[in-house]
Design a protein around this motif. Structure first.
Motif, PDB file in Angstrom:
ATOM      1  N   ALA A 185     -11.307  25.357  27.135  1.00 19.20           N
ATOM      2  CA  ALA A 185     -11.110  23.918  27.343  1.00 19.20           C
ATOM      3  C   ALA A 185     -12.330  23.122  26.919  1.00 19.20           C
ATOM      4  O   ALA A 185     -12.223  21.930  26.648  1.00 19.20           O
ATOM      5  CB  ALA A 185     -10.801  23.637  28.809  1.00 19.20           C
ATOM      6  N   ASN A 186     -13.504  23.767  26.869  1.00 18.72           N
ATOM      7  CA  ASN A 186     -14.699  23.044  26.465  1.00 18.72           C
ATOM      8  C   ASN A 186     -14.970  23.168  24.968  1.00 18.72           C
ATOM      9  O   ASN A 186     -15.896  22.556  24.463  1.00 18.72           O
ATOM     10  CB  ASN A 186     -15.918  23.561  27.242  1.00 18.72           C
ATOM     11  N   GLY A 187     -14.184  23.971  24.260  1.00 14.16           N
ATOM     12  CA  GLY A 187     -14.402  24.170  22.837  1.00 14.16           C
ATOM     13  C   GLY A 187     -13.599  23.196  22.018  1.00 14.16           C
ATOM     14  O   GLY A 187     -12.773  22.463  22.533  1.00 14.16           O
ATOM     15  N   PRO A 188     -13.815  23.161  20.691  1.00 15.16           N
ATOM     16  CA  PRO A 188     -13.081  22.238  19.831  1.00 15.16           C
ATOM     17  C   PRO A 188     -11.590  22.516  19.875  1.00 15.16           C
ATOM     18  O   PRO A 188     -11.162  23.647  19.694  1.00 15.16           O
ATOM     19  CB  PRO A 188     -13.657  22.521  18.428  1.00 15.16           C
ATOM     20  N   VAL A 189     -10.831  21.444  20.084  1.00 19.10           N
ATOM     21  CA  VAL A 189      -9.381  21.612  20.128  1.00 19.10           C
ATOM     22  C   VAL A 189      -8.857  22.077  18.782  1.00 19.10           C
ATOM     23  O   VAL A 189      -7.926  22.869  18.696  1.00 19.10           O
ATOM     24  CB  VAL A 189      -8.709  20.266  20.524  1.00 19.10           C
ATOM     25  N   ALA A 190      -9.492  21.586  17.705  1.00 13.51           N
ATOM     26  CA  ALA A 190      -8.994  21.939  16.375  1.00 13.51           C
ATOM     27  C   ALA A 190      -9.020  23.435  16.131  1.00 13.51           C
ATOM     28  O   ALA A 190      -8.236  23.965  15.342  1.00 13.51           O
ATOM     29  CB  ALA A 190      -9.826  21.220  15.308  1.00 13.51           C
ATOM     30  N   ARG A 198     -11.774  17.995  31.017  1.00 11.07           N
ATOM     31  CA  ARG A 198     -11.389  19.403  30.834  1.00 11.07           C
ATOM     32  C   ARG A 198      -9.869  19.555  30.862  1.00 11.07           C
ATOM     33  O   ARG A 198      -9.287  20.293  30.060  1.00 11.07           O
ATOM     34  CB  ARG A 198     -12.009  20.272  31.931  1.00 11.07           C
ATOM     35  N   THR A 199      -9.245  18.851  31.795  1.00  3.33           N
ATOM     36  CA  THR A 199      -7.792  18.948  31.923  1.00  3.33           C
ATOM     37  C   THR A 199      -7.092  18.354  30.700  1.00  3.33           C
ATOM     38  O   THR A 199      -6.116  18.919  30.201  1.00  3.33           O
ATOM     39  CB  THR A 199      -7.320  18.220  33.201  1.00  3.33           C
ATOM     40  N   HIS A 200      -7.602  17.227  30.213  1.00  2.00           N
ATOM     41  CA  HIS A 200      -7.036  16.627  28.994  1.00  2.00           C
ATOM     42  C   HIS A 200      -7.051  17.639  27.848  1.00  2.00           C
ATOM     43  O   HIS A 200      -6.049  17.832  27.153  1.00  2.00           O
ATOM     44  CB  HIS A 200      -7.843  15.396  28.570  1.00  2.00           C
TER      45      HIS A 200
END
Length: 589
Positions: free
Chosen positions: A15-20, A79-81
């Motif tokens: 969750a803390n890493g790049p979403v891409a 984080r949740t987002h």
């Protein structure tokens, strides 16, 4: 409509890493579709997919409820987002179809709200599905081509075709090919199992829509409308007709391109167009700058094109998310005046100054499957509403808003604000309304049922779908926000083409924009530009004191604007004079 992840949680991105990083190059593993598909819906298939959506919905509710109790709620929400956005992306990618379509909608749902409306994590994660959804194997797609072209493979019909697609979205993917006579083309092929999946999903959604009535109000028409829209998009012959009409409507503009349809290689489920090279996504501001474009010029072209569609032609692209709108270089304009304000054309009066180093932008419009048509009468009313809102004419704006929204619950008062927050001076908004908004409550004396009636009043299932038109304008406003395009320039385009739209009504001609306007209309265009500038200065002066006025609860925005109007007119006249000397003519809209 999004559902639970279809991959093990251990495979989810941090969750803390790049979403891409969570976006795969190929679709998550799934059983290959059978060669033939049932013609009717499969309730089991649709229900299974919907249940996964319900699971994720419940998971999201639980996680967001826990954020407030966290020692650092802001970080917990972020984080949740990111986690929920990542799981929504996986669901959209694996389910495709309707779920992918909704993901595209969410990714583009910025409008004027920015991150306050949709968290940025969702925008960033889901925008990949606009043109880079997980692609399907070429052999799967070639099955669709064979069914449409008498059993012939695309490899037999074309001299060559690339198996790796250049784009993939919710309903189809696109492959680059070369015809046997040497033309470079883009071949759009529909997913062969799509109709079966859509029928199954809509059968379930329709059932839910009939049973779930928020506040006792029936909103099942939303499901029907979505189904009608998607069904229209599945007909590529209809899309070809829309593209041809759009190209004809905008043929006088050098700043827009609609790729030509190659009819001999097109059918109900396959559409072939000319291939357009050197394109940049319209919402990629940094990419545009690197390619030599001025983002403000790009924004001006986009705002102008869609304003003309809405206010002059009444034939509006229904799905203008950033995966369907690109920019490419256009040929330099000749060193001759083209009399922008005299003949109403949207391109510049003369070639850009020789000292300008920016590349001339041309908007490329793709995916013409969904269009919204506005009747001439309603289009004229819409033009009147915009003109009244720019002029701060509260009486006329109220009259026009009631035509669109009805009087139930008084929600017509907010209709001008749907178009722009700057139209507050013609919206009949009161201090009590502002106080309710600050508390997150409905306006005084407004019920949930009034909201439902308001939505229905904007939607005519047998004719004009104003919700769809507003949806398109919201898409383009989100792109303009990405480009950091100033609101007063967007409203310049609104005011110009609303004026031209009314001129076409009064002139009873459909060629005002392309063939020229009278001197009186030219003066009206100039006055419209000045009035937008007046609005800009009034906003600039009143914004710092707006919170004080709202807390005091005295007077109205219109009264406050009237007090500063004389000074604003003087500043506006000077600003327009300077702008006409210093700004690129295309920015004058």
């Amino acid at each position: 409509l999004f559902g639970a992840p279809t991959v093990p949680s251990s495979m989810a991105a941090d969750a803390n890493g790049p979403v891409a990083d969570a976006v795969p190059d190929v679709a998550p593993a799934a059983p290959p579709p059978p060669p033939k598909y049932a013609s009717g819906p499969d309730m089991g298939l649709g229900m299974g997919r919907a249940m996964l959506a319900m699971q994720l919905f419940e998971k999201g509710k639980t996680m967001y409820a826990q954020c407030e109790a966290d020692p650092n709620p802001e970080e917990a929400y972020e984080r949740t987002h990111r986690l929920m956005a990542d799981e929504c992306l996986k669901l959209a990618q694996s389910h495709g179809g309707i779920y992918n379509k909704v993901a595209q909608f969410v990714a583009s749902l910025q409008g004027g709200a920015g991150d306050k409306g949709i968290p940025k994590a969702y925008i960033e994660a889901l925008k990949v599905v606009t043109d880079k959804a997980p692609f399907k194997k070429f052999s799967d797609m070639d099955e669709c081509f064979r069914e449409e072209f008498g059993g012939k493979s695309a490899k037999e019909v074309f001299a060559s075709i690339e198996e790796t697609p250049i784009a993939a979205a919710s309903l189809a993917q696109v492959h680059r090919a070369v015809t046997k006579d040497g033309r470079h083309v883009a071949v759009k092929m529909q997913y062969p199992w799509l109709k079966h999946h859509l029928a199954s999903d809509f059968a379930v959604f329709t059932m839910f829509g009939q049973q779930i009535k928020p506040g006792g109000f029936d909103l099942s028409w939303l499901v029907r409308d979505f189904q009608v829209s998607l069904t229209a998009e599945l007909d590529f012959e209809g899309e070809a007709a829309n593209a041809e009409r759009c190209a004809k409507d905008l043929a006088h503009r050098p700043d827009v391109l609609v790729p030509n349809v190659i009819k001999e290689f097109s059918s109900k489920r396959v559409m072939t167009t000319e291939y357009v090279p050197d394109m940049t996504r319209v919402d990629d501001r940094e990419g545009l700058i690197k390619a030599g474009y001025d983002p403000k010029r790009v924004g001006a072209a986009l705002a102008s094109v869609f304003s003309e569609m809405v206010f002059v032609h009444g034939h509006v692209h229904g799905d203008p998310h950033a995966g369907n709108v690109y920019v490419r270089p256009r040929k330099p304009l000749p060193r001759a005046k083209s009399a922008t304000m005299e003949n109403g054309k949207s391109h510049c009066e003369e070639e850009a100054s020789a000292s300008s180093t920016s590349v001339e932008p041309q908007i490329v419009l793709l995916d013409h499957g969904l269009y919204h048509d506005i009747s001439d009468e309603l289009r004229a009313d819409f033009c009147e509403l915009v003109r009244a809102s720019v002029n701060r004419d509260a009486f006329t704006a109220r009259k026009m808003s009631i035509k669109f929204c009805g009087e139930s619950g008084g929600l017509y008062r907010f209709f001008p604000l749907v178009l722009s927050p700057w139209f507050v001076f013609s919206s009949d908004v009161t201090a009590a309304d502002l106080k309710a908004a600050r508390k997150g409550a409905l306006p005084p004396n407004t019920k949930l049922e009034d909201i439902g009636k308001f939505l229905i009043s904007l939607h005519d299932e047998g004719g004009t779908n104003m919700l769809g038109v507003l949806h398109s304008l919201g898409y383009t406003q989100g792109i303009l926000n990405d480009l950091k395009f100033p609101e007063h320039l967007r409203l310049r385009a609104f005011a110009k083409f609303a004026t031209l739209g009314l001129a076409e009504r009064d002139d009873k001609s459909s060629a005002v924009v392309s063939s020229g306007v009278s001197s009186m209309v030219a003066i009206s265009l100039l006055l419209a530009q000045v009035r937008v500038e007046v609005l800009k200065w009034i906003i600039a002066v009143l914004t710092p004191v707006a919170p004080i006025l709202a807390i005091a609860g005295k007077g109205s925005p219109g009264l406050a604007a009237a007090m500063v109007s004389p000074a604003a007119h003087g500043l506006a006249a000077l600003a327009v004079f300077i702008a006409r000397l210093t700004e690129h003519p295309e920015l004058m809209c």
